[in-house]
Design an enzyme around this catalytic site. Structure first.
Site, PDB file in Angstrom:
ATOM      1  N   SER A 195       8.112   5.165  45.309  1.00  0.00           N
ATOM      2  CA  SER A 195       7.874   4.364  43.988  1.00  0.00           C
ATOM      3  C   SER A 195       7.916   5.308  42.795  1.00  0.00           C
ATOM      4  O   SER A 195       7.835   4.607  41.255  1.00  0.00           O
ATOM      5  CB  SER A 195       6.365   3.525  44.108  1.00  0.00           C
ATOM      6  OG  SER A 195       6.227   2.736  44.825  1.00  0.00           O
ATOM      7  N   GLU A 205     -20.778   8.180  41.496  1.00  0.00           N
ATOM      8  CA  GLU A 205     -20.835   6.993  41.953  1.00  0.00           C
ATOM      9  C   GLU A 205     -21.188   6.974  43.548  1.00  0.00           C
ATOM     10  O   GLU A 205     -21.870   6.343  44.371  1.00  0.00           O
ATOM     11  CB  GLU A 205     -19.896   6.026  42.016  1.00  0.00           C
ATOM     12  CG  GLU A 205     -20.106   4.432  42.545  1.00  0.00           C
ATOM     13  CD  GLU A 205     -19.345   3.056  42.176  1.00  0.00           C
ATOM     14  OE1 GLU A 205     -19.562   2.180  42.840  1.00  0.00           O
ATOM     15  OE2 GLU A 205     -18.033   4.315  41.107  1.00  0.00           O
ATOM     16  N   GLU A 240     -12.894   4.118  40.155  1.00  0.00           N
ATOM     17  CA  GLU A 240     -12.782   5.102  40.888  1.00  0.00           C
ATOM     18  C   GLU A 240     -12.591   5.922  41.426  1.00  0.00           C
ATOM     19  O   GLU A 240     -11.898   6.887  40.994  1.00  0.00           O
ATOM     20  CB  GLU A 240     -12.111   4.243  42.518  1.00  0.00           C
ATOM     21  CG  GLU A 240     -12.638   2.614  42.646  1.00  0.00           C
ATOM     22  CD  GLU A 240     -13.706   2.603  43.610  1.00  0.00           C
ATOM     23  OE1 GLU A 240     -14.367   3.484  44.288  1.00  0.00           O
ATOM     24  OE2 GLU A 240     -14.568   1.647  43.376  1.00  0.00           O
TER      25      GLU A 240
END
Length: 497
Positions: free
Chosen positions: A107, A232, A287
């Protein structure tokens, strides 16, 4: 009421299948397709004020076909006859994906091709093939710029939206020059590279093109000093990684002009609460690493790809000069690597929803939209399944060799290879409809691999007809730049009146 709704849906499906028995159904459909094809003779040669590039990471032709059936079945149809939003685009081409040193690409090299317009080596970002992977001292002098930079230099607003970390391979090629795609933060870099002056990819995001208007995705942990607790999650793996002690989110804010409104957000509620009319710069990191699969997504804390795309467009389109937006459905690739076809295909369906939303927020008169993939996977769809068979279901008959059933979706290699008592596992012994089921594979590998066949390029809008036939992957940004009058080839462009 529910029973009535379900009966109407069943009736509609049955009606469609009955229609297909009439030859006139197919003749009328073909004439309608012909009419649309004749309309394409009226080429849209406007200047593309805006360019949106959607990249389905790992979205080869088989993945597109399987996602089409899935989305159709989610609409309570047999599925095969359905059309994805991307398949409604008038122009289609094939892109050759190999890297300069790899028949089967990765990629990083492919992203460098379709963003920077130059083919390069596997594992490298924003540098030419003269650079060598992981060798820092081969970076200088071999840097190449991307269409995001060309658009910014032309006065347009620019944005990056991804479901991976924002410093992963595809988004990184838009702004970074790194001989190693895994240098996410300085923690992942060898001391030799640090000593030679190379910078990690997260650092480059903040410094190379500091005025990117919108950056949305995952990757929080790479922005904070090593050991910093995540906002988080309490687990150690989510903590900050940086060795230089920098808080890159603070540096991001400091680099913005004092008269501009810059917002950093880390959850869906914060994102959707913003007034887009009063946002000049937006950084959203939802995230610590990659974002969750769509099927696993926490609807309270993590925005969908569609929601992120909508936010980005509403901010970017305020610029009268237009915008360039890169959108990556990055976890298609991760689902395939894990052999989890259900996760991968639902990622495609979500990206297709985002494509539809982008279309509703823009016009084909002034916006060129391109949808493509960086590479394929060794993913197959076959086995003589009957019409309307669940895309995650079993093939029509048992194997004539081991007398066991098998699913329509399989992989050429990967973690789904499993032998039980010396024989291929019987899929009836497991829940093959589970979202985390690993489809069977022919060759055992811990991770399934990429494929090397050509990938589709769908396009609509100004100059979309330039993307046709079979071409090298690095042609894509040159065509987009020509359409939008940015970059080096602008002799055909009319000056603003």
């Amino acid at each position: 009421m529910l029973l009535l709704f379900l009966s109407l849906l069943a009736g509609a499906c049955l009606s469609s299948l009955v229609q297909e028995k009439n030859p006139e159904y197919w003749r009328a459909q073909a004439q309608q397709t012909l009419h649309k094809a004749l309309e394409l003779q009226k080429l849209n040669t406007n200047v593309a004020k805006n360019v949106i590039l959607f990249v389905g990471d790992g979205m080869g032709v088989t993945t597109v076909s399987a996602a089409r059936i899935l989305k159709g079945q989610l609409h309570h149809m047999p599925g095969e006859e359905f059309q994805l939003e991307m398949e409604k685009f008038p122009f289609l081409a094939l892109s050759k994906t190999y890297n300069t040193n790899a028949q089967v690409p990765d990629s990083a090299g492919t992203a460098t091709a379709f963003l920077c317009g130059v083919k390069s080596k596997k594992g490298t970002l924003g540098v030419s093939a003269a650079a060598s992977r992981s060798q820092c001292n081969t970076t200088k002098g071999n840097e190449i710029t991307s269409i995001l930079r060309w658009a910014k230099d032309a006065g347009k607003s620019v944005g990056i939206v991804t479901t991976t970390r924002v410093n992963h391979a595809t988004p990184s090629a838009a702004y970074a020059h790194s001989v190693d795609r895994t240098w996410y933060s300085d923690n992942e870099m060898p001391s030799e590279a640090l000593g030679q002056g190379c910078k990690d990819i997260a650092h480059q995001l903040m410094h190379n093109i500091p005025d990117i208007e919108v950056v949305l995705g995952g990757g929080r942990k790479y922005m904070f000093p090593k050991g910093t607790p995540d906002v988080e999650y309490g687990n150690k793996e989510a903590r900050g990684t940086r060795l230089d002690g920098q808080r890159l989110t603070d540096i991001w804010r400091e680099k913005k002009p004092p008269n501009k409104n810059a917002y950093y957000v880390w959850n869906r509620r914060q994102l959707l609460k913003l007034d887009w009319n009063h946002v000049d710069f937006l950084l959203g990191l939802f995230e610590p690493k990659d974002m969750m699969y769509e099927l696993n997504r926490n609807r309270w804390t993590d925005p969908s790809l569609t929601e992120m795309v909508e936010v980005a467009i509403k901010i970017l389109r305020k610029n009268p000069e237009g915008f360039f937006l890169l959108v990556e459905g990055g976890r298609i690739d991760h689902g395939h690597h894990a052999g989890k076809a259900k996760q991968a295909l639902h990622e495609v369906v979500e990206m297709d929803r985002a494509i539809a939303r982008a279309g509703a927020l823009t016009s084909s008169e002034d916006t060129l939209t391109v949808v493509t993939a960086d590479h394929s996977h060794v993913f197959t769809l076959g086995g003589h399944a009957p019409r309307g068979n669940s895309i995650f279901g079993l093939a029509a008959s048992l194997s004539d060799r081991d007398k066991k059933p098998f699913t329509s979706l399989l992989y050429g290699n990967g973690p789904g290879y499993k032998v039980v008592a010396g024989e291929r596992e019987n899929v009836l012994a497991v829940d093959y409809a589970d979202k985390n089921y690993r489809a069977q594979a022919a060759v055992p590998l811990s991770k399934e691999t990429h494929g090397s066949e050509d990938v589709p390029v769908f396009s609509k809008g100004p100059m979309a007809h330039l993307l046709h036939g079979v071409f090298e992957q690095n042609y894509i940004p040159h065509a987009m730049a020509y359409a939008s009058c940015i970059g080096s080839n602008t002799d055909h462009c009319q000056p603003h009146s």
